[in-house]
Design an enzyme around this catalytic site. Structure first.
Site, PDB file in Angstrom:
ATOM      1  N   HIS A  64       0.973  -1.025   0.092  1.00 34.27           N
ATOM      2  CA  HIS A  64       0.111  -0.049   0.042  1.00 34.27           C
ATOM      3  C   HIS A  64       0.722   1.304   0.017  1.00 34.27           C
ATOM      4  O   HIS A  64       0.809   2.193  -0.715  1.00 34.27           O
ATOM      5  CB  HIS A  64      -0.939  -0.001   1.292  1.00 34.27           C
ATOM      6  CG  HIS A  64      -1.757   1.131   1.357  1.00 34.27           C
ATOM      7  ND1 HIS A  64      -3.087   1.139   1.207  1.00 34.27           N
ATOM      8  CD2 HIS A  64      -1.397   2.603   1.856  1.00 34.27           C
ATOM      9  CE1 HIS A  64      -3.497   2.575   1.351  1.00 34.27           C
ATOM     10  NE2 HIS A  64      -2.368   3.246   1.734  1.00 34.27           N
ATOM     11  N   GLU A  65       1.646   1.125   0.892  1.00 33.62           N
ATOM     12  CA  GLU A  65       2.700   2.523   1.080  1.00 33.62           C
ATOM     13  C   GLU A  65       3.469   2.665  -0.317  1.00 33.62           C
ATOM     14  O   GLU A  65       3.756   4.004  -0.705  1.00 33.62           O
ATOM     15  CB  GLU A  65       3.547   2.586   2.272  1.00 33.62           C
ATOM     16  CG  GLU A  65       2.684   2.360   3.553  1.00 33.62           C
ATOM     17  CD  GLU A  65       1.471   3.559   3.729  1.00 33.62           C
ATOM     18  OE1 GLU A  65       1.942   4.805   3.226  1.00 33.62           O
ATOM     19  OE2 GLU A  65       0.779   3.543   4.469  1.00 33.62           O
ATOM     20  N   HIS A  68       1.729   4.299  -3.181  1.00 38.94           N
ATOM     21  CA  HIS A  68       1.293   5.513  -3.129  1.00 38.94           C
ATOM     22  C   HIS A  68       2.209   6.625  -4.047  1.00 38.94           C
ATOM     23  O   HIS A  68       2.363   7.734  -4.228  1.00 38.94           O
ATOM     24  CB  HIS A  68       1.400   6.345  -1.313  1.00 38.94           C
ATOM     25  CG  HIS A  68       0.204   6.051  -0.768  1.00 38.94           C
ATOM     26  ND1 HIS A  68      -0.815   6.233  -1.468  1.00 38.94           N
ATOM     27  CD2 HIS A  68      -0.136   5.525   0.240  1.00 38.94           C
ATOM     28  CE1 HIS A  68      -1.597   6.349  -0.698  1.00 38.94           C
ATOM     29  NE2 HIS A  68      -1.425   5.535   0.581  1.00 38.94           N
ATOM     30  N   GLU A 124      -6.044   6.551  -1.974  1.00 40.04           N
ATOM     31  CA  GLU A 124      -6.175   5.446  -0.883  1.00 40.04           C
ATOM     32  C   GLU A 124      -6.624   3.984  -1.476  1.00 40.04           C
ATOM     33  O   GLU A 124      -6.036   2.995  -1.179  1.00 40.04           O
ATOM     34  CB  GLU A 124      -6.833   5.901   0.337  1.00 40.04           C
ATOM     35  CG  GLU A 124      -6.159   6.985   1.193  1.00 40.04           C
ATOM     36  CD  GLU A 124      -4.705   6.665   1.385  1.00 40.04           C
ATOM     37  OE1 GLU A 124      -4.390   5.541   1.800  1.00 40.04           O
ATOM     38  OE2 GLU A 124      -3.909   7.431   1.484  1.00 40.04           O
ATOM     39  N   ASP A 128      -4.916   0.547  -1.703  1.00 33.96           N
ATOM     40  CA  ASP A 128      -5.423  -0.761  -1.061  1.00 33.96           C
ATOM     41  C   ASP A 128      -5.276  -1.827  -2.007  1.00 33.96           C
ATOM     42  O   ASP A 128      -4.904  -3.076  -1.846  1.00 33.96           O
ATOM     43  CB  ASP A 128      -6.856  -0.335  -0.642  1.00 33.96           C
ATOM     44  CG  ASP A 128      -6.836   0.470   0.591  1.00 33.96           C
ATOM     45  OD1 ASP A 128      -5.954   0.518   1.341  1.00 33.96           O
ATOM     46  OD2 ASP A 128      -7.897   0.904   1.004  1.00 33.96           O
ATOM     47  N   HIS A 189      -9.415   7.863   3.295  1.00 32.45           N
ATOM     48  CA  HIS A 189      -9.694   6.594   3.128  1.00 32.45           C
ATOM     49  C   HIS A 189     -11.017   5.984   3.491  1.00 32.45           C
ATOM     50  O   HIS A 189     -11.818   6.686   4.195  1.00 32.45           O
ATOM     51  CB  HIS A 189      -8.944   5.976   4.405  1.00 32.45           C
ATOM     52  CG  HIS A 189      -7.511   5.956   4.698  1.00 32.45           C
ATOM     53  ND1 HIS A 189      -6.708   7.249   5.234  1.00 32.45           N
ATOM     54  CD2 HIS A 189      -6.349   5.352   4.527  1.00 32.45           C
ATOM     55  CE1 HIS A 189      -5.743   7.037   5.398  1.00 32.45           C
ATOM     56  NE2 HIS A 189      -5.126   6.323   4.893  1.00 32.45           N
ATOM     57  N   ARG A 195     -13.215  -0.717   2.221  1.00 32.63           N
ATOM     58  CA  ARG A 195     -11.795  -0.931   1.507  1.00 32.63           C
ATOM     59  C   ARG A 195     -11.570  -2.306   1.402  1.00 32.63           C
ATOM     60  O   ARG A 195     -10.760  -2.787   0.588  1.00 32.63           O
ATOM     61  CB  ARG A 195     -10.924  -0.511   3.006  1.00 32.63           C
ATOM     62  CG  ARG A 195     -10.921   0.984   3.244  1.00 32.63           C
ATOM     63  CD  ARG A 195      -9.796   1.527   4.240  1.00 32.63           C
ATOM     64  NE  ARG A 195      -8.548   1.266   3.700  1.00 32.63           N
ATOM     65  CZ  ARG A 195      -7.420   1.772   4.379  1.00 32.63           C
ATOM     66  NH1 ARG A 195      -7.507   2.324   5.543  1.00 32.63           N
ATOM     67  NH2 ARG A 195      -6.216   1.682   3.945  1.00 32.63           N
TER      68      ARG A 195
END
Length: 227
Positions: A64-65, A68, A124, A128, A189, A195
């Site tokens: 996920h990070e 980004h 986000e 995800d 989010h 999610r």
């Protein structure tokens, strides 16, 4: 430390948050990802625990990070953390097409009668979905190297099902109406259920693992994929 109060901060190597913070993050201007040590416990990680659990939870967070760096905001910065339009035109066009699919998908999700803002939550949601996909690839590579894991005793699930359950349980949440509506207005989010269901419904491997019928809610014919 007190001695650091009068010194010039080292913006390239200093942490933006303390290690006791239970929240990973990516900084586009520094081009780095941080995973505080406080995250390496349940429900994100079990030392020496089942790999399916750890890949499904912590693995998807790591993915996920990293993703980004390639979302709407992150893609505007180069490897040095400087604003730069470094993508070629074909990549940009493909990105606009796939992100439109994801924006429309989440905009049609309702929670207590209120639709999610698919544009506001887009970055986000991209992270995800891509983080989950990357974690599954990583888990499959782990299996190729170390072999299939033994099924957990007392748990009537395959280890692939355990993987996705581990991902989902991170976002268990309960809201008052006010809290939910405030979240929808202020937090980029998507709420926990969206999610989970949004990312899982876009996963072909999830549909195969749980044998979801084609065109069912969790196995739609059109699946959005950015990365």
């Amino acid at each position: 430390m007190v001695s650091d109060l009068n010194s010039v901060p080292d913006r390239k190597t200093s942490w933006l948050r303390p290690p006791v913070t239970v929240n990973a993050y990516y900084s586009p201007t520094r081009n780095d990802v941080i995973f505080p040590i406080a995250m390496f416990h349940l429900p994100f990680y079990i030392p020496d625990g089942p790999s399916a659990v750890n890949f499904g939870a912590m693995g998807s967070i790591i993915g996920h990070e990293i993703t980004h760096a390639f979302d709407l905001q992150g893609r505007q910065y180069d490897g040095q953390g400087k604003l730069s339009d470094w993508w070629n035109e074909q990549t940009v066009q493909n990105f606009l097409l796939t992100t439109t699919c994801m924006k429309d998908q989440y905009s049609n999700i309702k929670i207590r009668g209120v639709k999610i803002d698919g544009n506001f939550t887009l970055d986000e949601n991209i992270a995800d979905n891509s983080g989950l996909r990357a974690a599954m690839y990583a888990y499959q590579m782990w299996i190729e190297e170390f072999g299939e894991e033994l099924q957990l005793p007392g748990v009537n699930m395959s280890m692939y099902q355990v993987f996705y359950t581990s991902f989902a349980q991170m976002y268990c949440s309960k809201w008052t109406d006010y809290g939910l509506f405030y979240h929808l207005l202020t937090d980029p989010h998507s709420p926990g259920s969206a999610r989970v269901n949004g990312a899982l419904s876009n996963s072909q491997t999830f549909s195969w693992t749980f044998q979801c019928p084609l065109d069912s809610k969790m196995n739609p014919r059109v699946k959005c994929e950015v990365w």
